[in-house]
Design a protein around this motif. Structure first.
Motif, short mmCIF file in Angstrom:
data_model
loop_
_atom_site.label_atom_id
_atom_site.label_comp_id
_atom_site.label_asym_id
_atom_site.label_seq_id
_atom_site.Cartn_x
_atom_site.Cartn_y
_atom_site.Cartn_z
N LEU A 228 -3.25 5.59 -1.17
CA LEU A 228 -3.97 6.60 -0.40
C LEU A 228 -3.25 7.92 -0.56
O LEU A 228 -2.03 7.99 -0.33
CB LEU A 228 -4.03 6.22 1.08
CG LEU A 228 -5.08 5.21 1.56
CD1 LEU A 228 -4.93 3.87 0.85
CD2 LEU A 228 -4.98 5.02 3.08
N VAL B 184 0.87 -1.18 0.00
CA VAL B 184 0.00 0.00 0.00
C VAL B 184 0.90 1.22 0.00
O VAL B 184 1.85 1.30 0.80
CB VAL B 184 -0.92 0.03 1.23
CG1 VAL B 184 -1.74 1.31 1.26
CG2 VAL B 184 -1.85 -1.18 1.24
N CYS C 176 -7.17 -1.44 4.70
CA CYS C 176 -6.63 -1.78 3.38
C CYS C 176 -5.65 -2.94 3.46
O CYS C 176 -5.62 -3.80 2.57
CB CYS C 176 -5.91 -0.57 2.78
SG CYS C 176 -6.99 0.74 2.18
N HIS D 100 -1.26 -2.57 -4.16
CA HIS D 100 -2.49 -3.05 -3.53
C HIS D 100 -3.51 -1.92 -3.48
O HIS D 100 -4.67 -2.11 -3.85
CB HIS D 100 -2.20 -3.57 -2.13
CG HIS D 100 -3.38 -4.17 -1.45
ND1 HIS D 100 -4.06 -5.26 -1.98
CD2 HIS D 100 -4.02 -3.85 -0.29
CE1 HIS D 100 -5.06 -5.58 -1.18
NE2 HIS D 100 -5.06 -4.74 -0.15
N GLN D 101 -3.07 -0.77 -3.02
CA GLN D 101 -3.92 0.42 -3.02
C GLN D 101 -3.04 1.64 -2.77
O GLN D 101 -1.95 1.55 -2.21
CB GLN D 101 -5.01 0.33 -1.95
CG GLN D 101 -6.18 1.27 -2.18
CD GLN D 101 -7.46 0.78 -1.55
OE1 GLN D 101 -7.46 0.32 -0.40
NE2 GLN D 101 -8.58 0.88 -2.26
N ALA E 206 -10.98 8.05 -9.04
CA ALA E 206 -10.58 7.48 -7.75
C ALA E 206 -11.73 7.61 -6.76
O ALA E 206 -12.72 8.29 -7.01
CB ALA E 206 -9.34 8.20 -7.22
N GLN E 207 -11.58 6.96 -5.62
CA GLN E 207 -12.55 7.12 -4.54
C GLN E 207 -12.20 8.38 -3.75
O GLN E 207 -11.03 8.62 -3.43
CB GLN E 207 -12.53 5.91 -3.61
CG GLN E 207 -13.53 5.99 -2.47
CD GLN E 207 -13.45 4.79 -1.54
OE1 GLN E 207 -12.73 3.83 -1.80
NE2 GLN E 207 -14.20 4.83 -0.44
N GLU F 225 -0.85 -2.25 -12.24
CA GLU F 225 -1.88 -2.50 -11.24
C GLU F 225 -1.50 -3.65 -10.30
O GLU F 225 -1.82 -3.62 -9.11
CB GLU F 225 -3.22 -2.81 -11.93
CG GLU F 225 -3.91 -1.61 -12.54
CD GLU F 225 -3.31 -1.20 -13.88
OE1 GLU F 225 -2.49 -1.97 -14.44
OE2 GLU F 225 -3.64 -0.10 -14.38
N GLN G 217 -7.71 2.11 -8.05
CA GLN G 217 -7.00 1.60 -6.88
C GLN G 217 -6.59 2.72 -5.92
O GLN G 217 -5.84 2.49 -4.98
CB GLN G 217 -5.75 0.84 -7.31
CG GLN G 217 -6.05 -0.48 -8.02
CD GLN G 217 -4.79 -1.18 -8.49
OE1 GLN G 217 -4.44 -1.16 -9.66
NE2 GLN G 217 -4.08 -1.79 -7.55
N MET G 218 -7.12 3.93 -6.15
CA MET G 218 -6.71 5.08 -5.35
C MET G 218 -7.85 5.61 -4.49
O MET G 218 -9.01 5.62 -4.91
CB MET G 218 -6.19 6.19 -6.28
CG MET G 218 -4.98 5.81 -7.09
SD MET G 218 -4.37 7.18 -8.12
CE MET G 218 -3.77 8.29 -6.85
N ARG G 219 -7.48 6.06 -3.28
CA ARG G 219 -8.39 6.79 -2.40
C ARG G 219 -7.79 8.18 -2.17
O ARG G 219 -6.63 8.29 -1.74
CB ARG G 219 -8.55 6.08 -1.06
CG ARG G 219 -9.25 4.74 -1.11
CD ARG G 219 -9.48 4.26 0.32
NE ARG G 219 -10.03 2.92 0.36
CZ ARG G 219 -10.44 2.33 1.48
NH1 ARG G 219 -10.35 2.97 2.64
NH2 ARG G 219 -10.93 1.10 1.45
#
Length: 298
Positions: A198, A170, A291, A195-196, A265-266, A191, A242-244
């Motif tokens: 932030l 992450v 996450c 994993h993610q 993104a979120q 990708e 895959q982004m916050r």
């Protein structure tokens, strides 16, 4: 540079304050010392006074007076702590945590923003080590160079976490750190290697405040810069999914507020929170820990 700034401020406060005191002006001495040591509080106040004007047409929820005051006060305390101690004098206090038995777990890479260093993440490093989470925090150099030049350092750190854990990490970026992650992704990413991501107060679309610096990376962060447009044009929808992006309508550095929200993104809005204050919002760290428990996307 940050050490020098802090030492100069204390030297000026003690030197001029002491001279005024000896001249029989104790009240003036205390007021001068307070102005030198806490002058950043007034600068922050000016930034927050500008926000309603800068954000007047922004789609983010409008902030009220109490929310601005809360964000300003917390930001003042956070900046005193971060720029007065953690970064200049304690940037190596919390080491990276790379346990020998990290295989099968998921690691975290922490990436700071403009005019910062790894000391920004001291609290996060301590908490992640306590939870036995493999973690690396970088200091990006050169401090005022192109954001693209940071990609190599991120690649080395991601490779180390991949080697130690066998899993995609992450990545967490504060402010410019989020753009450094996107620049790394453009140069080295896929990708499957993430994993993610932030991002906390990252100027994905630029920021009004970047116009006040002549640094190259600040120029890249100006609203609508060619560098930002080029970066966005080379990104995939799968990558952004895959982004916050955490942002606030009282972010005193990244404004207008919605410039920290990346399309695709979120988006998570944290009200009444300043730029450095985003690091101390419990929801952000809690979301990171969640996450780490999520299974890899198929």
């Amino acid at each position: 540079m940050q050490k020098l700034i802090v030492l100069l401020r204390w030297g000026l406060a003690l030197g001029l304050g002491g001279w005024l005191w000896r001249q029989g002006h104790p009240l003036g001495a205390m007021m001068l010392a307070a102005a030198v040591l806490w002058g950043h509080v007034l600068i922050l106040a000016l930034e927050f006074l500008m926000l309603p004007v800068i954000n007047r047409l922004d789609p983010a929820p409008a902030a009220g007076l109490r929310q601005h005051l809360r964000a300003w006060w917390i930001e003042s305390l956070a900046c005193s702590r971060v720029f007065g101690w953690q970064q200049p004098f304690a940037s190596r206090r919390e080491p990276d945590h790379l346990p020998t038995d990290a295989a099968g777990r998921r690691g975290v890479l922490l990436v700071h923003g403009f005019f910062c260093n790894r000391g920004l993440w001291n609290d996060w490093l301590a908490r992640l080590r306590s939870a036995d989470v493999p973690v690396i925090a970088l200091t990006l150099e050169p401090a005022f160079g192109s954001i693209d030049r940071y990609a190599a350092a991120l690649e080395a750190a991601v490779q180390e976490l991949e080697h130690r854990t066998g899993s995609a990490p992450v990545l967490v970026g504060h402010s410019m750190g989020g753009l450094a992650i996107r620049a790394w992704w453009r140069a080295h990413g896929h990708e499957s290697r993430v994993h993610q991501v932030l991002t906390l107060g990252t100027p994905h679309a630029g920021t009004f405040m970047a116009r006040f610096s002549a640094a190259r990376n600040a120029g890249q962060m100006r609203l609508g810069s060619a560098w930002l447009k080029n970066l966005a044009a080379q990104e995939s929808a799968a990558m952004r999914a895959q982004m916050r992006c955490y942002y606030s309508h009282t972010d005193n550095i990244v404004c207008p507020a919605s410039s920290a929200a990346l399309a695709g993104a979120q988006h998570i809005h944290l009200p009444a929170t300043g730029h450095i204050g985003l690091l101390y919002e419990a929801q952000v760290f809690d979301d990171l820990m969640q996450c780490l428990r999520l299974p890899a996307a198929s």
